[in-house]
Design an enzyme around this catalytic site. Structure first.
Site, PDB file in Angstrom:
ATOM      1  N   HIS A  17       0.840  -1.193   0.000  1.00  0.00           N
ATOM      2  CA  HIS A  17       0.000   0.000   0.000  1.00  0.00           C
ATOM      3  C   HIS A  17       0.874   1.240   0.000  1.00  0.00           C
ATOM      4  O   HIS A  17       1.970   1.227   0.579  1.00  0.00           O
ATOM      5  CB  HIS A  17      -0.922   0.013   1.228  1.00  0.00           C
ATOM      6  CG  HIS A  17      -2.051   0.966   1.062  1.00  0.00           C
ATOM      7  ND1 HIS A  17      -1.941   2.291   1.381  1.00  0.00           N
ATOM      8  CD2 HIS A  17      -3.297   0.786   0.565  1.00  0.00           C
ATOM      9  CE1 HIS A  17      -3.082   2.887   1.085  1.00  0.00           C
ATOM     10  NE2 HIS A  17      -3.915   2.003   0.584  1.00  0.00           N
ATOM     11  N   ASP A  43      -7.930  -4.963  -0.985  1.00  0.00           N
ATOM     12  CA  ASP A  43      -8.347  -5.761  -2.137  1.00  0.00           C
ATOM     13  C   ASP A  43      -8.041  -7.246  -1.989  1.00  0.00           C
ATOM     14  O   ASP A  43      -8.620  -8.068  -2.691  1.00  0.00           O
ATOM     15  CB  ASP A  43      -7.670  -5.229  -3.406  1.00  0.00           C
ATOM     16  CG  ASP A  43      -8.120  -3.822  -3.701  1.00  0.00           C
ATOM     17  OD1 ASP A  43      -9.338  -3.622  -3.783  1.00  0.00           O
ATOM     18  OD2 ASP A  43      -7.276  -2.929  -3.823  1.00  0.00           O
TER      19      ASP A  43
HETATM   20  C1  COA Z   1      -0.275  -0.275  -4.077  1.00  0.00           C
HETATM   21  C2  COA Z   1       1.162  -0.076  -4.517  1.00  0.00           C
HETATM   22  C3  COA Z   1       1.170   0.588  -5.900  1.00  0.00           C
HETATM   23  C4  COA Z   1       1.842   0.829  -3.524  1.00  0.00           C
HETATM   24  O1  COA Z   1       3.186   0.821  -3.759  1.00  0.00           O
HETATM   25  P1  COA Z   1       4.141   1.978  -3.160  1.00  0.00           P
HETATM   26  O2  COA Z   1       4.363   1.742  -1.728  1.00  0.00           O
HETATM   27  O3  COA Z   1       3.582   3.276  -3.547  1.00  0.00           O
HETATM   28  O4  COA Z   1       5.492   1.876  -3.827  1.00  0.00           O
HETATM   29  P2  COA Z   1       6.013   1.229  -5.130  1.00  0.00           P
HETATM   30  O5  COA Z   1       4.939   0.868  -6.085  1.00  0.00           O
HETATM   31  O6  COA Z   1       7.058   2.160  -5.617  1.00  0.00           O
HETATM   32  O7  COA Z   1       6.698  -0.076  -4.520  1.00  0.00           O
HETATM   33  C5  COA Z   1       7.837  -0.025  -3.686  1.00  0.00           C
HETATM   34  C6  COA Z   1       8.648  -1.257  -3.894  1.00  0.00           C
HETATM   35  O8  COA Z   1       7.912  -2.385  -3.373  1.00  0.00           O
HETATM   36  C7  COA Z   1       7.587  -3.289  -4.414  1.00  0.00           C
HETATM   37  N1  COA Z   1       6.192  -3.704  -4.250  1.00  0.00           N
HETATM   38  C8  COA Z   1       5.194  -3.000  -3.678  1.00  0.00           C
HETATM   39  N2  COA Z   1       4.069  -3.723  -3.700  1.00  0.00           N
HETATM   40  C9  COA Z   1       4.375  -4.890  -4.296  1.00  0.00           C
HETATM   41  C10 COA Z   1       3.626  -6.028  -4.620  1.00  0.00           C
HETATM   42  N3  COA Z   1       2.327  -6.091  -4.347  1.00  0.00           N
HETATM   43  N4  COA Z   1       4.244  -7.029  -5.243  1.00  0.00           N
HETATM   44  C11 COA Z   1       5.555  -6.971  -5.542  1.00  0.00           C
HETATM   45  N5  COA Z   1       6.320  -5.916  -5.271  1.00  0.00           N
HETATM   46  C12 COA Z   1       5.735  -4.888  -4.637  1.00  0.00           C
HETATM   47  C13 COA Z   1       7.740  -2.496  -5.703  1.00  0.00           C
HETATM   48  O9  COA Z   1       8.024  -3.334  -6.788  1.00  0.00           O
HETATM   49  C14 COA Z   1       8.871  -1.572  -5.374  1.00  0.00           C
HETATM   50  O10 COA Z   1      10.081  -2.279  -5.475  1.00  0.00           O
HETATM   51  P3  COA Z   1      11.450  -1.552  -5.904  1.00  0.00           P
HETATM   52  O11 COA Z   1      11.691  -0.505  -4.878  1.00  0.00           O
HETATM   53  O12 COA Z   1      12.437  -2.666  -5.875  1.00  0.00           O
HETATM   54  O13 COA Z   1      11.195  -0.987  -7.258  1.00  0.00           O
HETATM   55  C15 COA Z   1       1.906  -1.434  -4.568  1.00  0.00           C
HETATM   56  O14 COA Z   1       2.012  -1.975  -3.277  1.00  0.00           O
HETATM   57  C16 COA Z   1       1.250  -2.437  -5.514  1.00  0.00           C
HETATM   58  O15 COA Z   1       1.459  -2.363  -6.715  1.00  0.00           O
HETATM   59  N6  COA Z   1       0.422  -3.379  -4.969  1.00  0.00           N
HETATM   60  C17 COA Z   1      -0.258  -4.336  -5.810  1.00  0.00           C
HETATM   61  C18 COA Z   1      -1.505  -3.708  -6.394  1.00  0.00           C
HETATM   62  C19 COA Z   1      -2.573  -3.523  -5.355  1.00  0.00           C
HETATM   63  O16 COA Z   1      -2.879  -4.411  -4.589  1.00  0.00           O
HETATM   64  N7  COA Z   1      -3.160  -2.321  -5.368  1.00  0.00           N
HETATM   65  C20 COA Z   1      -4.238  -1.983  -4.472  1.00  0.00           C
HETATM   66  C21 COA Z   1      -3.814  -0.973  -3.481  1.00  0.00           C
HETATM   67  S1  COA Z   1      -5.046  -0.698  -2.270  1.00  0.00           S
END
Ligand code: COA
Length: 393
Positions: free
Chosen positions: A263, A320
């Site tokens: 998240h 989700d």
């Molecule tokens: C929601 C989301 C976009 C938030 O991510 P964030 O904290 O803003 O940061 P990032 O997307 O930059 O991710 C940070 C790191 O963690 C990894 N990561 C985060 N969530 C991940 C996941 N679900 N699976 C694999 N890797 C993940 C990213 O690949 C990234 O790795 P890196 O630093 O090596 O590039 C991300 O967790 C995600 O894509 N989740 C899956 C989709 C999902 O469930 N979305 C619903 C959200 S309520």
């Protein structure tokens, strides 16, 4: 004018772009509050309609106010016939989120208050949107399957009415209550991508429906609301997988994401996921479908371990992750999961649109207009020399 601050290319993470009185998240401790109330308290004690009132009006309703609000929602349920007529002409394979998004301007066309920009007129628009989205989702589902939409039924609660509109049968009380709880849990979440989209659009003084249409578009993405349908795809794919830890490792080795995990704000388990995990276990037992709760828990456990190994201990299940098995066990098709999210988040979107339009948490309404750094082709301030196409090689 304050000095420009560069926060580019970080997805605005951690940047406070506005004040709000609507909701609050403590990402470290896993706390979510709507208008001062903990989400756990609302999920246990409130109803979606009461929560929508709380979000829109800022305080819980008196008994009289609750009765009147509920009546207004029930009376607004009927969709204009031209919406169904349009649905009948649309390609049956259309994505339900596209249908929801395309329906928002149709609802705008039927709204007698559309251009009245008072707070009360906007609350009336919000009531119509909250009341009608379930009929959009269910009506489309029936029409795409060659069935007629069903007449509205004034006797049923908001959640029970959605099941009735979808299937033509009333759910048992527990099922209706569970869906209602899901709607409470998804109703608002501060400045998430779709809410920000709504607020940004109405900051131009566009009407509420224009903002909501943008919000639906943002919600459809798989990193936002679209993740619940992706989680279901993953569960289906892994139904007979014996080596879940191996699968998780393989996904991460290939740079793929585990949907429903992680998240942008929470650094611990999303409080909404805890509720939904318990619901998954209970529904699984009740319906003899414990395989879904077991599989989800196995994926959660393997993912958390693998993320920890890779130095990412903050990636935990989000809302989700467990809403997918819950909706599946309720008999809802996977491509309606994100539209159901929209049926709930509409309450938060409308509350934020009203807060933005009427500057309820700031001094005056302000058009969003961030800056960018230009890193493209540059021939100086006089611009590049234009050659007619016939002379270009
Ligand atoms: C929601 C989301 C976009 C938030 O991510 P964030 O904290 O803003 O940061 P990032 O997307 O930059 O991710 C940070 C790191 O963690 C990894 N990561 C985060 N969530 C991940 C996941 N679900 N699976 C694999 N890797 C993940 C990213 O690949 C990234 O790795 P890196 O630093 O090596 O590039 C991300 O967790 C995600 O894509 N989740 C899956 C989709 C999902 O469930 N979305 C619903 C959200 S309520």
């Amino acid at each position: 004018m304050s000095e420009a601050v560069s926060v580019k290319n970080i997805g605005l993470r951690g940047v406070k772009v506005a004040d709000t009185k609507i909701s609050f998240i403590d990402g470290e401790q896993g706390i979510l509050i709507y208008r001062g109330f903990r989400i756990e308290e609302l999920a246990r004690e409130s109803s979606f309609i009461e929560t929508a009132y709380l979000l829109l009006r800022g305080a819980l309703p008196s008994k009289k106010e609750m009765d009147s609000f509920t009546r207004q929602i029930v009376e607004a349920r009927n969709l204009p016939e031209f919406v169904y007529e349009s649905f009948r002409r649309w390609p049956k394979q259309s994505q339900p989120m596209d249908v929801v998004q395309a329906s928002i301007p149709l609802l705008a066309m039927a709204d007698p208050d559309l251009l009245e920009e008072t707070r009360e007129a906007n609350v009336r628009k919000a009531i119509r949107l909250i009341a009608r989205l379930p009929q959009i989702v269910a009506g489309w589902h029936r029409i795409r399957n060659g069935l007629d939409p069903l007449p509205v039924n004034d006797r049923l609660s908001h959640a029970a009415h959605f099941f009735w509109q979808l299937n033509g049968t009333e759910p048992d009380e527990e099922m209706a209550r569970d869906l209602d709880t899901c709607l409470i849990l998804h109703a608002d979440h501060t400045f998430n991508a779709s809410t920000f989209a709504c607020r940004e659009v109405v900051s131009t003084r566009a009407h509420m429906y224009a903002g909501v249409a943008a919000g639906v578009g943002a919600l459809s993405g798989s990193l936002h609301g679209g993740a619940n349908a992706e989680v279901m795809k993953m569960l289906m794919e892994l139904e007979s997988e014996r080596d879940i830890p191996g699968w998780v490792k393989g996904q991460l080795d290939q740079g793929k994401r585990i949907m429903g995990m992680g998240h942008a704000v929470y650094r611990t388990t999303d409080p909404r996921a805890m509720f939904l995990k318990e619901m998954t276990q209970r529904l699984g037992k009740k319906l003899g479908q414990e395989k879904w709760s077991k599989l989800s828990e196995e994926i959660e456990e393997a993912s958390v371990k693998e993320f920890e190994k890779r130095g990412k201990p903050a990636i935990k299940p989000n809302v989700d992750f467990y809403s997918a098995p819950v909706y599946h066990m309720m008999g809802i098709p996977a491509d309606l999961f994100t539209p159901i999210f929209a049926m709930s988040r509409i309450a938060g979107w409308c509350a934020h649109i009203i807060e933005e339009k009427f500057a309820e948490a700031q001094d005056k309404p302000m058009l969003y207009r961030p800056s960018t750094e230009y890193i493209g082709n540059y021939c100086g301030l006089m611009g590049c020399t234009y050659e007619p196409v016939t002379e270009r090689r």
